[in-house]
Design an enzyme around this catalytic site. Structure first.
Site, short mmCIF file in Angstrom:
data_model
loop_
_atom_site.label_atom_id
_atom_site.label_comp_id
_atom_site.label_asym_id
_atom_site.label_seq_id
_atom_site.Cartn_x
_atom_site.Cartn_y
_atom_site.Cartn_z
N HIS A 196 0.79 -1.21 0.00
CA HIS A 196 0.00 0.00 0.00
C HIS A 196 0.84 1.29 0.00
CE1 HIS A 196 -3.91 1.44 1.82
NE2 HIS A 196 -3.43 2.27 0.95
N GLU B 287 -6.61 -11.85 -11.30
CA GLU B 287 -5.50 -11.72 -10.35
C GLU B 287 -5.35 -12.93 -9.44
OE1 GLU B 287 -5.98 -8.00 -8.24
OE2 GLU B 287 -8.11 -8.29 -7.99
N ASP C 205 -1.44 -8.95 -7.51
CA ASP C 205 -2.00 -10.08 -6.78
C ASP C 205 -1.74 -11.39 -7.50
OD1 ASP C 205 -3.15 -9.27 -4.30
OD2 ASP C 205 -4.55 -8.06 -5.45
N CYS D 179 -3.09 -3.93 -15.42
CA CYS D 179 -3.07 -2.74 -14.56
C CYS D 179 -2.24 -2.95 -13.30
CB CYS D 179 -4.48 -2.30 -14.21
SG CYS D 179 -5.39 -3.51 -13.26
C1 PEP Z 1 -3.26 -5.89 -8.81
O1 PEP Z 1 -3.50 -6.74 -7.95
O2 PEP Z 1 -2.43 -6.06 -9.72
C2 PEP Z 1 -3.96 -4.59 -8.81
C3 PEP Z 1 -3.83 -3.74 -9.79
O3 PEP Z 1 -4.75 -4.30 -7.75
P1 PEP Z 1 -4.22 -3.81 -6.31
O4 PEP Z 1 -2.77 -3.47 -6.41
O5 PEP Z 1 -5.06 -2.65 -5.93
O6 PEP Z 1 -4.48 -5.04 -5.47
MG MG Z 2 -5.23 -6.60 -6.71
#
Ligand code: PEP
Ligand code: MG
Length: 588
Positions: free
Chosen positions: A193, A435, A459, A506
């Protein structure tokens, strides 16, 4: 001079003085009795501290509004409201009078009771306020016992590097952005985060620095090297000079990318790539455009919940989505439904913490288990869909059933809106994040029902390799180039192509200039990345041919080990596009 190695998570170099933030905890205040004659004086001292905290919060609020917009800054209005709330103030004053104790102890005790009470409530609205109570307690008690944030104003002039064991989102967004030039933490991994927020704010950051807090005291000079993943404590003159040289070079390089913003992301052999931005706060949408993105491919709406003072209402969510749509002026916007849970919903806020939160009640599972909250978001999304090209994206889908249930809820919400005569787009595209390996293995089945895929490598890597993405001890095992990950990515792209549905990526790996060409070579044509990476990735795209990317991908996927694949990519991409690495002078 001491060098501490960590994990590079947001590039750039900063030189500044350390400001150490204590762990997430109530400040330790010893119980001290006061003389009965001193009651009035102590209450006056409390009043003074309270007012000072409110003044400071007003400034922080104004600053946060500029940085993140009205919605996200509202959290500080909640803090101010609390400091005017008799329910909080009365017990503190009464304890000072009746128990003859210092106001700092009375305040710590009162906050402790509130936090206990909030923790015991099941309702997520209370849970989300707990870290705010910690923040507020630290601020108010800090004013009484010698304020940490004040210390930042008074003792530490000039550029400041935040040092902490771990940071919460509200801590991160509350920093004085004119002063803070970087962050270093002991805990966390590449996609944790803190890392994502640091990138969103464009600050260099290094996480997973073992022994950092013990080695750094307030005010000591630090070099934070987000390109190489290291913190240099108390550097000598020669090292400072060397790094100042790197900073100058990097600035020139960034300037050289400025003129790319208006140019298309197209490869040398003419293949157009859609380059979108990932955002956490609505106002970031304008940063995406400024840096040359053509829309938003991932809006992480959970930040509305994480930084807000209460569970956002339908209207508040609608306004946040509308703000993005307005800023994007007709460009695409993919809004992801709440991805709360795991590291985005600290376990300390729940009455009974999950034993294994990354495999717990998170993301779409959390939403489907909290239907009133989910329905509120779906209605807000549908209303927003009447205003612009909005897509809905569901996180962490593992079963087709979860997708179907959401579709059903959406249909329900549409019927409600029909009854009320409220407009929405009945054909709003609904897609999923891919993911977890289960979604990849079922990609064919999903492709029959969903409107698009977006590969979430952050993920996907952790669930494929069984490596916690936030665990600094496993950082060397968290590898996008792992052959299993590459094969999964290839499978998703193939399944999407067979059914002719769009597929994007993403995850943070999409913004990595070594990994991005591999994704293109595997067939991904849309990348959604943190806005600060857009110029460099665009330059990379414009410097390669799709043929080169395809050859690169074909070879990279043949390796048995992530280390070989990683080493191959590193050398090949540097050879093909040395210019993309110019800004990282001296990088090993
Ligand atoms: C991911 O898991 O790649 C993603 C883009 O979502 P987050 O990083 O918010 O879990
Ligand atoms: Mg994610």
């Amino acid at each position: 001079m001491k060098l501490i190695k960590g994990i590079k998570v947001a590039s750039g170099i900063a030189i500044g003085r350390a400001f150490v933030i204590d762990d997430i905890a109530l400040p330790r205040v010893p119980r001290r009795n006061i003389d009965p004659d001193a009651i009035e004086h102590e209450l006056e001292r409390f009043e003074h501290a309270r007012r000072a905290a409110i003044d400071e919060l007003n400034l922080v609020h104004a600053e946060a509004r500029k940085e993140m917009g009205d919605e996200s800054a509202k959290i500080f209005l909640f803090h101010i409201g609390m400091l005017n709330d008799p329910a909080l103030l009365k017990p503190i004053r009464t304890m000072v009078r009746d128990e003859l104790i210092t106001p700092e102890f009375a305040a710590a005790e009162t906050f402790r009771r509130w936090i206990e009470r909030f923790t015991a409530k099941e309702d997520s609205a209370f849970q989300t306020k707990i870290s705010d109570l910690y923040d507020l307690a630290r601020r108010l008690i800090g004013k009484l016992v010698g304020d940490r944030l004040n210390a930042m104003d008074e003792e530490l002039a000039g550029p400041t590097i935040i040092v902490a064991s771990e940071l919460t989102p509200s801590q991160t967004v509350a920093f004085d952005r004119s002063r803070v030039v970087g962050m270093a933490t002991e805990l966390g991994g590449t996609t944790s985060h803190t890392a994502i927020v640091a990138r969103a704010l464009g600050l260099p950051a290094v996480v997973g620095c073992q022994g950092l807090c013990a080695a750094v005291s307030d005010g000591v000079t630090l070099i934070l090297d987000g390109d190489r993943g290291r913190v240099i404590v108390d550097p000598d003159e020669d090292t400072i000079e060397q790094y100042q040289g790197y900073i100058r070079q990097a600035r020139e390089f960034v300037r050289s990318l400025d003129d790319l913003a208006s140019k298309p992301a197209v490869t040398r052999d003419g293949v157009e790539i859609e380059l979108l931005g990932n955002i956490e706060f609505p106002d970031e949408a304008s940063k995406v455009l400024e840096r040359g993105g053509t829309g938003v491919g991932l809006y992480r709406t959970e930040f509305l919940y994480l930084t807000g003072s209460h569970e956002p209402t339908e209207e508040e969510q609608f306004q946040a989505y509308k703000r993005c749509i307005d800023l994007l002026e007709g460009r695409p916007l993919t809004i992801r439904t709440l991805d709360l849970g795991a590291d985005k919903y600290t376990q300390m806020r729940t009455a009974i913490p999950e034993r294994n939160p990354f495999l717990g009640l998170r993301s779409i599972r959390y939403c489907l288990a909290n239907l009133p909250m989910f329905r509120t978001q779906l209605r807000a999304l549908l209303r927003a869909s009447a205003l612009g090209p909005v897509k809905i994206m569901l996180p962490l889908v593992t079963s087709v059933h979860e997708f179907r249930r959401t579709r059903y809820l959406l249909r329900d919400a549409m019927e409600d809106l029909d009854d009320l005569g409220i407009p929405y787009n009945p054909d709003i595209p609904v897609g999923i994040m891919v993911e977890v390996p289960a979604a990849v293995l079922l990609a064919d089945a999903f492709a029959r029902e969903v409107d698009f895929f977006s590969i979430g490598t952050n993920d996907l890597i952790q669930y494929t390799l069984a490596v916690d993405r936030t665990n600094e001890r496993l950082a060397s095992m968290y590898h996008p180039t792992h052959p299993a990950v590459l094969r999964l990515v290839r499978m998703v792209v193939k399944a999407a192509r067979r059914k002719n549905i769009p597929v994007s990526c993403c995850g943070e790996a999409a913004g990595d200039i070594e990994f991005a060409p591999l994704l293109l070579g595997l067939g991904v044509r849309t990348l959604s990345i943190t806005s600060s990476s857009i110029p460099l990735v665009k330059r990379l795209i414009r410097s390669v041919t799709m043929k080169q990317c395809e050859r690169l991908a074909k070879k990279a996927i043949t390796f048995d080990s992530e280390l070989e694949a990683g080493a191959y990519l590193r050398t090949r991409v540097r050879k093909i596009v040395p210019e993309a690495f110019e800004g990282r002078a001296g990088e090993e």
